[in-house]
Scaffold this motif. Sequence first.
Motif, PDB file in Angstrom:
ATOM      1  N   VAL A   1       0.846  -1.200   0.000  1.00  0.00           N
ATOM      2  CA  VAL A   1       0.000   0.000   0.000  1.00  0.00           C
ATOM      3  C   VAL A   1       0.883   1.252   0.000  1.00  0.00           C
ATOM      4  CG1 VAL A   1      -1.669   1.316   1.368  1.00  0.00           C
ATOM      5  CG2 VAL A   1      -2.031  -1.132   0.977  1.00  0.00           C
TER       6      VAL A   1
ATOM      7  N   GLY B   1       1.966   2.204  -3.383  1.00  0.00           N
ATOM      8  CA  GLY B   1       0.983   2.644  -4.357  1.00  0.00           C
ATOM      9  C   GLY B   1      -0.098   1.651  -4.728  1.00  0.00           C
ATOM     10  N   ALA B   2      -0.092   0.479  -4.111  1.00  0.00           N
ATOM     11  CA  ALA B   2      -1.125  -0.523  -4.393  1.00  0.00           C
ATOM     12  C   ALA B   2      -2.350  -0.269  -3.521  1.00  0.00           C
ATOM     13  CB  ALA B   2      -0.584  -1.930  -4.123  1.00  0.00           C
ATOM     14  N   THR B   3      -3.448  -0.900  -3.880  1.00  0.00           N
ATOM     15  CA  THR B   3      -4.609  -0.947  -2.990  1.00  0.00           C
ATOM     16  C   THR B   3      -4.777  -2.398  -2.579  1.00  0.00           C
ATOM     17  OG1 THR B   3      -6.147  -1.205  -4.843  1.00  0.00           O
ATOM     18  CG2 THR B   3      -5.768   1.032  -4.060  1.00  0.00           C
ATOM     19  N   ALA B   4      -5.272  -2.609  -1.366  1.00  0.00           N
ATOM     20  CA  ALA B   4      -5.392  -3.972  -0.844  1.00  0.00           C
ATOM     21  C   ALA B   4      -6.747  -4.158  -0.184  1.00  0.00           C
ATOM     22  CB  ALA B   4      -4.281  -4.255   0.164  1.00  0.00           C
ATOM     23  N   GLY B   5      -7.344  -5.304  -0.457  1.00  0.00           N
ATOM     24  CA  GLY B   5      -8.568  -5.677   0.223  1.00  0.00           C
ATOM     25  C   GLY B   5      -8.243  -6.229   1.600  1.00  0.00           C
TER      26      GLY B   5
ATOM     27  N   VAL C   1      -4.731  -7.773  -3.903  1.00  0.00           N
ATOM     28  CA  VAL C   1      -4.024  -6.505  -4.030  1.00  0.00           C
ATOM     29  C   VAL C   1      -4.130  -6.072  -5.487  1.00  0.00           C
ATOM     30  CG1 VAL C   1      -1.750  -5.406  -3.870  1.00  0.00           C
ATOM     31  CG2 VAL C   1      -2.423  -7.139  -2.191  1.00  0.00           C
ATOM     32  N   VAL C   2      -4.289  -4.787  -5.709  1.00  0.00           N
ATOM     33  CA  VAL C   2      -4.300  -4.244  -7.068  1.00  0.00           C
ATOM     34  C   VAL C   2      -3.064  -3.367  -7.211  1.00  0.00           C
ATOM     35  CG1 VAL C   2      -5.582  -2.878  -8.759  1.00  0.00           C
ATOM     36  CG2 VAL C   2      -6.822  -4.357  -7.150  1.00  0.00           C
ATOM     37  N   ASP C   3      -2.223  -3.708  -8.189  1.00  0.00           N
ATOM     38  CA  ASP C   3      -0.979  -2.961  -8.370  1.00  0.00           C
ATOM     39  C   ASP C   3      -1.275  -1.558  -8.913  1.00  0.00           C
ATOM     40  OD1 ASP C   3      -1.089  -2.997 -11.221  1.00  0.00           O
ATOM     41  OD2 ASP C   3       0.315  -4.652 -11.392  1.00  0.00           O
ATOM     42  N   PRO C   4      -0.265  -0.682  -8.971  1.00  0.00           N
ATOM     43  CA  PRO C   4      -0.501   0.691  -9.407  1.00  0.00           C
ATOM     44  C   PRO C   4      -1.065   0.825 -10.832  1.00  0.00           C
ATOM     45  CG  PRO C   4       1.572   0.579  -8.225  1.00  0.00           C
ATOM     46  CD  PRO C   4       1.092  -0.846  -8.424  1.00  0.00           C
TER      47      PRO C   4
END
Length: 112
Positions: A76, A79-83, A96-99
């Motif tokens: 995070v 720069g990623a987003t994580a559930g 996780v969604v990468d940048p």
Amino acid sequence: MRIGHVIVPAGDLDAQLAFYTTLGLTVRFRDGDRYAAVTDGTVTVGLADATQQPVAGRTLLSVQVDDLDACLAGLVAAGATAGAPQAGPHERRAVVVDPCGNPLVVYERNPA
């Protein structure tokens, strides 16, 4: 950290197993009709029914880590987003969604 496996959607696990074993992969593990792991001895492909697909209908990379919470915090920060982490029968994992918008799974195995 190590690449755990690549998760491939499998609407018909028996058909997928027949296909991948014909390709030359061997079955490492099967969990009923929900999930099976096939391998070439180095790389593992996880064949997952709808209940075992972290992102429905998407093929994605799965990465095993020693400390899921610390890894998620670092990703995070990068720069990623994580559930939120989810507990499963064999592992604790998070999507996780990468940048650039690509989803992947990061997981830690449950203690034996």
